[in-house]
Design a protein around this motif. Structure first.
Motif, PDB file in Angstrom:
ATOM      1  N   ILE A  90       0.851  -1.190   0.000  1.00 39.02           N
ATOM      2  CA  ILE A  90       0.000   0.000   0.000  1.00 39.02           C
ATOM      3  C   ILE A  90       0.889   1.243   0.000  1.00 39.02           C
ATOM      4  O   ILE A  90       1.679   1.451   0.921  1.00 39.02           O
ATOM      5  CB  ILE A  90      -0.943   0.014   1.223  1.00 39.02           C
ATOM      6  CG1 ILE A  90      -1.818  -1.243   1.226  1.00 39.02           C
ATOM      7  CG2 ILE A  90      -1.789   1.287   1.233  1.00 39.02           C
ATOM      8  CD1 ILE A  90      -2.632  -1.437   2.508  1.00 39.02           C
ATOM      9  N   ALA A  91       0.758   2.066  -1.021  1.00 37.18           N
ATOM     10  CA  ALA A  91       1.542   3.295  -1.134  1.00 37.18           C
ATOM     11  C   ALA A  91       1.004   4.356  -0.180  1.00 37.18           C
ATOM     12  O   ALA A  91      -0.205   4.528  -0.048  1.00 37.18           O
ATOM     13  CB  ALA A  91       1.487   3.815  -2.562  1.00 37.18           C
ATOM     14  N   ALA A  92       1.913   5.056   0.484  1.00 40.10           N
ATOM     15  CA  ALA A  92       1.531   6.123   1.408  1.00 40.10           C
ATOM     16  C   ALA A  92       2.732   7.019   1.659  1.00 40.10           C
ATOM     17  O   ALA A  92       3.874   6.636   1.423  1.00 40.10           O
ATOM     18  CB  ALA A  92       1.025   5.541   2.727  1.00 40.10           C
ATOM     19  N   ALA A  93       2.457   8.206   2.153  1.00 41.43           N
ATOM     20  CA  ALA A  93       3.499   9.150   2.559  1.00 41.43           C
ATOM     21  C   ALA A  93       3.235   9.545   3.998  1.00 41.43           C
ATOM     22  O   ALA A  93       2.109   9.435   4.488  1.00 41.43           O
ATOM     23  CB  ALA A  93       3.477  10.385   1.664  1.00 41.43           C
ATOM     24  N   THR A  94       4.267  10.009   4.677  1.00 38.78           N
ATOM     25  CA  THR A  94       4.120  10.494   6.046  1.00 38.78           C
ATOM     26  C   THR A  94       4.256  12.012   6.056  1.00 38.78           C
ATOM     27  O   THR A  94       4.936  12.583   5.202  1.00 38.78           O
ATOM     28  CB  THR A  94       5.163   9.850   6.986  1.00 38.78           C
ATOM     29  OG1 THR A  94       4.905  10.274   8.331  1.00 38.78           O
ATOM     30  CG2 THR A  94       6.573  10.220   6.617  1.00 38.78           C
ATOM     31  N   LEU A  95       3.597  12.651   7.006  1.00 44.93           N
ATOM     32  CA  LEU A  95       3.717  14.095   7.175  1.00 44.93           C
ATOM     33  C   LEU A  95       4.945  14.358   8.038  1.00 44.93           C
ATOM     34  O   LEU A  95       4.956  14.033   9.223  1.00 44.93           O
ATOM     35  CB  LEU A  95       2.469  14.682   7.836  1.00 44.93           C
ATOM     36  CG  LEU A  95       2.509  16.185   8.127  1.00 44.93           C
ATOM     37  CD1 LEU A  95       2.629  16.981   6.830  1.00 44.93           C
ATOM     38  CD2 LEU A  95       1.270  16.600   8.901  1.00 44.93           C
ATOM     39  N   THR A  96       5.982  14.933   7.444  1.00 50.91           N
ATOM     40  CA  THR A  96       7.217  15.225   8.160  1.00 50.91           C
ATOM     41  C   THR A  96       6.931  16.189   9.308  1.00 50.91           C
ATOM     42  O   THR A  96       6.355  17.244   9.093  1.00 50.91           O
ATOM     43  CB  THR A  96       8.255  15.857   7.213  1.00 50.91           C
ATOM     44  OG1 THR A  96       8.452  14.978   6.106  1.00 50.91           O
ATOM     45  CG2 THR A  96       9.576  16.093   7.919  1.00 50.91           C
ATOM     46  N   GLY A  97       7.297  15.794  10.510  1.00 48.14           N
ATOM     47  CA  GLY A  97       7.076  16.649  11.678  1.00 48.14           C
ATOM     48  C   GLY A  97       5.678  16.562  12.255  1.00 48.14           C
ATOM     49  O   GLY A  97       5.392  17.177  13.282  1.00 48.14           O
ATOM     50  N   GLY A  98       4.789  15.830  11.606  1.00 44.18           N
ATOM     51  CA  GLY A  98       3.454  15.585  12.123  1.00 44.18           C
ATOM     52  C   GLY A  98       2.600  16.833  12.335  1.00 44.18           C
ATOM     53  O   GLY A  98       2.838  17.885  11.743  1.00 44.18           O
ATOM     54  N   THR A  99       1.599  16.683  13.198  1.00 41.84           N
ATOM     55  CA  THR A  99       0.694  17.798  13.465  1.00 41.84           C
ATOM     56  C   THR A  99       1.419  18.949  14.150  1.00 41.84           C
ATOM     57  O   THR A  99       0.984  20.094  14.044  1.00 41.84           O
ATOM     58  CB  THR A  99      -0.506  17.363  14.322  1.00 41.84           C
ATOM     59  OG1 THR A  99      -0.043  16.759  15.528  1.00 41.84           O
ATOM     60  CG2 THR A  99      -1.410  16.394  13.576  1.00 41.84           C
ATOM     61  N   ALA A 100       2.531  18.660  14.815  1.00 43.15           N
ATOM     62  CA  ALA A 100       3.314  19.730  15.448  1.00 43.15           C
ATOM     63  C   ALA A 100       3.854  20.675  14.378  1.00 43.15           C
ATOM     64  O   ALA A 100       3.756  21.905  14.505  1.00 43.15           O
ATOM     65  CB  ALA A 100       4.452  19.141  16.279  1.00 43.15           C
TER      66      ALA A 100
END
Length: 197
Positions: A90-100
């Motif tokens: 499953i292809a996905a990306a992460t949000l660098t640094g998250g909600t912070a």
């Protein structure tokens, strides 16, 4: 984005790029329900990390329609989730640094009405770890063996940093304020399936 295991494409988006592309993304927040309720990216779906395996079919279907962006508070849990998803194709990306990082740039977070504020898991871990270390040191004044508690917590923190895992966070995730209602994930999975169809 870069290619990793199997045929899944994974990578990361910084908060500026994610904000610009938000309408094109399906956002999956892998934090606990309390953290999610206290503030999440607009339109994010809550799939707690400990429920990721159960959500794989719905996430696979959603990824076939729109790019998945996986989010947590700092980017650590979401990076682990992206690796797990990649292992299942499953292809996905992460949000660098998250909600912070998202908040630091002044982007809005949605909050559930009447939601009780729950500390981020990282903050909960720091509180419990610090309290146990202090208890071990204080108890060590009366019984030197009590200092082993402090040493054990210190060893656990080092192990956590080296392996990228956190046993204390897993234990804290089982507390009632960190757990979702049984039907909450079902509703999220139904929504993902409807949008994927």
């Amino acid at each position: 984005m870069s290619t990793t295991s199997r045929t899944a494409t994974t990578g990361s988006l910084d908060a500026r790029e994610a904000h610009r592309r938000l309408a094109e993304l399906t956002v999956i927040d892998v934090r606990g329900p309390g953290e999610y309720a206290a503030g999440h990216l607009p339109g994010a779906h809550n799939v707690p990390l400990d429920q990721l395996a159960r959500a794989l079919p719905a996430l696979s279907a959603a990824a076939g329609r729109r790019e998945l962006l996986v989010v947590c508070a700092s980017g650590v849990r979401s990076a682990g989730a992206v690796a797990t998803l990649a292992g299942h194709g499953i292809a996905a990306a992460t949000l660098t640094g998250g909600t912070a990082a998202w908040s630091r740039l002044g982007h809005d977070l949605e909050r559930e009405a009447g939601a009780r504020t729950v500390w981020a898991m990282e903050r909960q871990v720091r509180l419990v770890a610090g309290s146990l270390v202090l208890a071990g040191l204080a108890g060590g004044r009366l019984r030197p063996a009590a200092r082993l508690l402090s040493a054990g917590v210190a060893g656990g923190l080092v192990f956590s940093a080296v392996t990228g895992t956190c046993g204390m966070a897993r234990a804290l995730a089982l507390l009632p304020h960190n757990r979702s209602r049984p039907d909450a994930l079902d509703a999220t999975l139904e929504t993902l399936a409807r949008h994927a169809g």
